[in-house]
Design an enzyme around this catalytic site. Structure first.
Site, PDB file in Angstrom:
ATOM      1  N   LYS A   1     -22.662 -63.765 -33.323  1.00 18.27           N
ATOM      2  CA  LYS A   1     -21.652 -64.820 -33.248  1.00 18.27           C
ATOM      3  C   LYS A   1     -20.438 -64.494 -34.133  1.00 18.27           C
ATOM      4  O   LYS A   1     -20.477 -63.553 -34.929  1.00 18.27           O
ATOM      5  CB  LYS A   1     -22.310 -66.146 -33.659  1.00 18.27           C
ATOM      6  CG  LYS A   1     -23.452 -66.557 -32.736  1.00 18.27           C
ATOM      7  CD  LYS A   1     -23.966 -67.935 -33.112  1.00 18.27           C
ATOM      8  CE  LYS A   1     -25.089 -68.371 -32.202  1.00 18.27           C
ATOM      9  NZ  LYS A   1     -25.481 -69.773 -32.468  1.00 18.27           N
TER      10      LYS A   1
ATOM     11  N   TYR B   1     -22.862 -72.733 -23.040  1.00 20.49           N
ATOM     12  CA  TYR B   1     -23.681 -73.745 -23.733  1.00 20.49           C
ATOM     13  C   TYR B   1     -23.739 -75.069 -22.963  1.00 20.49           C
ATOM     14  O   TYR B   1     -23.961 -76.114 -23.574  1.00 20.49           O
ATOM     15  CB  TYR B   1     -23.126 -73.978 -25.135  1.00 20.49           C
ATOM     16  CG  TYR B   1     -23.554 -72.914 -26.146  1.00 20.49           C
ATOM     17  CD1 TYR B   1     -24.895 -72.730 -26.458  1.00 20.49           C
ATOM     18  CD2 TYR B   1     -22.619 -72.130 -26.793  1.00 20.49           C
ATOM     19  CE1 TYR B   1     -25.295 -71.775 -27.384  1.00 20.49           C
ATOM     20  CE2 TYR B   1     -23.015 -71.165 -27.731  1.00 20.49           C
ATOM     21  CZ  TYR B   1     -24.357 -71.001 -28.013  1.00 20.49           C
ATOM     22  OH  TYR B   1     -24.762 -70.069 -28.930  1.00 20.49           O
TER      23      TYR B   1
ATOM     24  N   ASN C   1     -24.766 -69.739 -37.476  1.00 19.86           N
ATOM     25  CA  ASN C   1     -26.103 -69.170 -37.704  1.00 19.86           C
ATOM     26  C   ASN C   1     -26.233 -67.740 -37.161  1.00 19.86           C
ATOM     27  O   ASN C   1     -27.320 -67.296 -36.814  1.00 19.86           O
ATOM     28  CB  ASN C   1     -27.189 -70.108 -37.175  1.00 19.86           C
ATOM     29  CG  ASN C   1     -27.136 -70.298 -35.686  1.00 19.86           C
ATOM     30  OD1 ASN C   1     -26.243 -69.779 -35.014  1.00 19.86           O
ATOM     31  ND2 ASN C   1     -28.084 -71.037 -35.152  1.00 19.86           N
TER      32      ASN C   1
ATOM     33  N   HIS D   1     -27.508 -65.546 -31.613  1.00 25.81           N
ATOM     34  CA  HIS D   1     -28.140 -66.355 -30.562  1.00 25.81           C
ATOM     35  C   HIS D   1     -29.201 -65.511 -29.867  1.00 25.81           C
ATOM     36  O   HIS D   1     -29.026 -64.296 -29.723  1.00 25.81           O
ATOM     37  CB  HIS D   1     -27.085 -66.782 -29.527  1.00 25.81           C
ATOM     38  CG  HIS D   1     -27.680 -67.347 -28.275  1.00 25.81           C
ATOM     39  ND1 HIS D   1     -28.067 -68.662 -28.166  1.00 25.81           N
ATOM     40  CD2 HIS D   1     -28.001 -66.757 -27.086  1.00 25.81           C
ATOM     41  CE1 HIS D   1     -28.591 -68.856 -26.959  1.00 25.81           C
ATOM     42  NE2 HIS D   1     -28.554 -67.720 -26.283  1.00 25.81           N
TER      43      HIS D   1
ATOM     44  N   GLU E   1     -28.507 -66.271 -18.689  1.00 29.10           N
ATOM     45  CA  GLU E   1     -27.526 -65.882 -19.718  1.00 29.10           C
ATOM     46  C   GLU E   1     -27.066 -64.434 -19.529  1.00 29.10           C
ATOM     47  O   GLU E   1     -25.897 -64.118 -19.744  1.00 29.10           O
ATOM     48  CB  GLU E   1     -28.137 -66.092 -21.109  1.00 29.10           C
ATOM     49  CG  GLU E   1     -28.353 -67.567 -21.419  1.00 29.10           C
ATOM     50  CD  GLU E   1     -28.998 -67.822 -22.777  1.00 29.10           C
ATOM     51  OE1 GLU E   1     -29.276 -66.856 -23.517  1.00 29.10           O
ATOM     52  OE2 GLU E   1     -29.210 -69.002 -23.097  1.00 29.10           O
TER      53      GLU E   1
HETATM   54  P1  CMP Z   1     -28.054 -71.241 -30.619  1.00 29.73           P
HETATM   55  O1  CMP Z   1     -29.433 -70.737 -30.793  1.00 29.73           O
HETATM   56  O2  CMP Z   1     -26.997 -70.318 -30.187  1.00 29.73           O
HETATM   57  O3  CMP Z   1     -28.088 -72.482 -29.600  1.00 29.73           O
HETATM   58  C1  CMP Z   1     -27.279 -73.615 -29.709  1.00 29.73           C
HETATM   59  C2  CMP Z   1     -26.422 -73.604 -30.922  1.00 29.73           C
HETATM   60  O4  CMP Z   1     -25.918 -74.861 -31.295  1.00 29.73           O
HETATM   61  C3  CMP Z   1     -27.255 -73.193 -32.132  1.00 29.73           C
HETATM   62  O5  CMP Z   1     -27.596 -71.846 -32.046  1.00 29.73           O
HETATM   63  C4  CMP Z   1     -26.360 -73.598 -33.273  1.00 29.73           C
HETATM   64  O6  CMP Z   1     -25.312 -72.659 -33.495  1.00 29.73           O
HETATM   65  C5  CMP Z   1     -25.781 -74.880 -32.706  1.00 29.73           C
HETATM   66  N1  CMP Z   1     -26.503 -76.047 -33.195  1.00 29.73           N
HETATM   67  C6  CMP Z   1     -27.763 -76.410 -32.929  1.00 29.73           C
HETATM   68  N2  CMP Z   1     -28.082 -77.552 -33.559  1.00 29.73           N
HETATM   69  C7  CMP Z   1     -26.974 -77.918 -34.244  1.00 29.73           C
HETATM   70  C8  CMP Z   1     -26.670 -79.005 -35.093  1.00 29.73           C
HETATM   71  N3  CMP Z   1     -27.568 -79.965 -35.357  1.00 29.73           N
HETATM   72  N4  CMP Z   1     -25.432 -79.068 -35.620  1.00 29.73           N
HETATM   73  C9  CMP Z   1     -24.518 -78.108 -35.348  1.00 29.73           C
HETATM   74  N5  CMP Z   1     -24.760 -77.040 -34.535  1.00 29.73           N
HETATM   75  C10 CMP Z   1     -25.980 -76.951 -33.997  1.00 29.73           C
END
Ligand code: CMP
Length: 140
Positions: free
Chosen positions: A11, A51, A114, A117, A128
């Site tokens: 990311k 998403y 984070n 993904h 995807e």
């Molecule tokens: P990812 O695994 O890419 O899938 C969905 C993404 O949404 C997740 O990683 C985070 O980056 C984001 N995400 C999931 N939960 C939250 C949350 N509670 N608040 C903000 N971002 C979130």
């Protein structure tokens, strides 16, 4: 388990922090084979489409803004049980919950930023991968 493919995205925070090389190295060390790879700067429309399953969630707009804020690296990985094994290597979505040694424990700074993904099921992995790669861009 036979070979399976999954999609990973390094990311914008991972790219900006300079974690691309280390993350790709960890994929290879864990014996994932890289079957396709590209660097992109997603438009808000591309991020929203990717998403779409989260569009009703409170964090959706922030997620789209973040995912289109800078370059990402999109990678197709192949291994036995690749979906589950990649999720183990990434660690929990919230880095505060992520196990020691996981990519998110090492590099993530928040539940949104984070770092990486990974597809959450075989069905989503197929969708995807198709979202980002044509058949001719995928190695056999
Ligand atoms: P990812 O695994 O890419 O899938 C969905 C993404 O949404 C997740 O990683 C985070 O980056 C984001 N995400 C999931 N939960 C939250 C949350 N509670 N608040 C903000 N971002 C979130």
């Amino acid at each position: 388990m036979s070979l399976q493919r999954t999609l990973s995205i390094i990311k914008p925070d991972g790219v900006a922090q300079g974690n691309v090389g280390d993350i790709l190295k960890r994929f290879e060390e864990q014996e994932f084979q890289i079957k396709a790879l590209k660097m992109l700067h997603l438009s808000p429309q591309q991020a929203s489409g990717f998403y779409a399953v989260h569009r009703e969630r409170s964090f959706f707009q922030d997620l789209v803004r973040y995912m289109s804020s800078g370059a990402v690296v999109v990678v197709v990985l192949e291994a036995p049980d690749a979906v589950v094994r990649l999720r183990e290597l990434m660690g929990a979505t919230d880095p505060r919950q992520a196990a020691e040694g996981t990519l998110r424990k090492l590099y993530a700074t928040s539940i949104e930023k984070n770092v990486v993904h990974g597809s959450d099921s075989d069905e989503n992995a197929r969708r995807e991968i198709q979202y980002f790669f044509s058949d001719s861009e995928l190695l056999d």
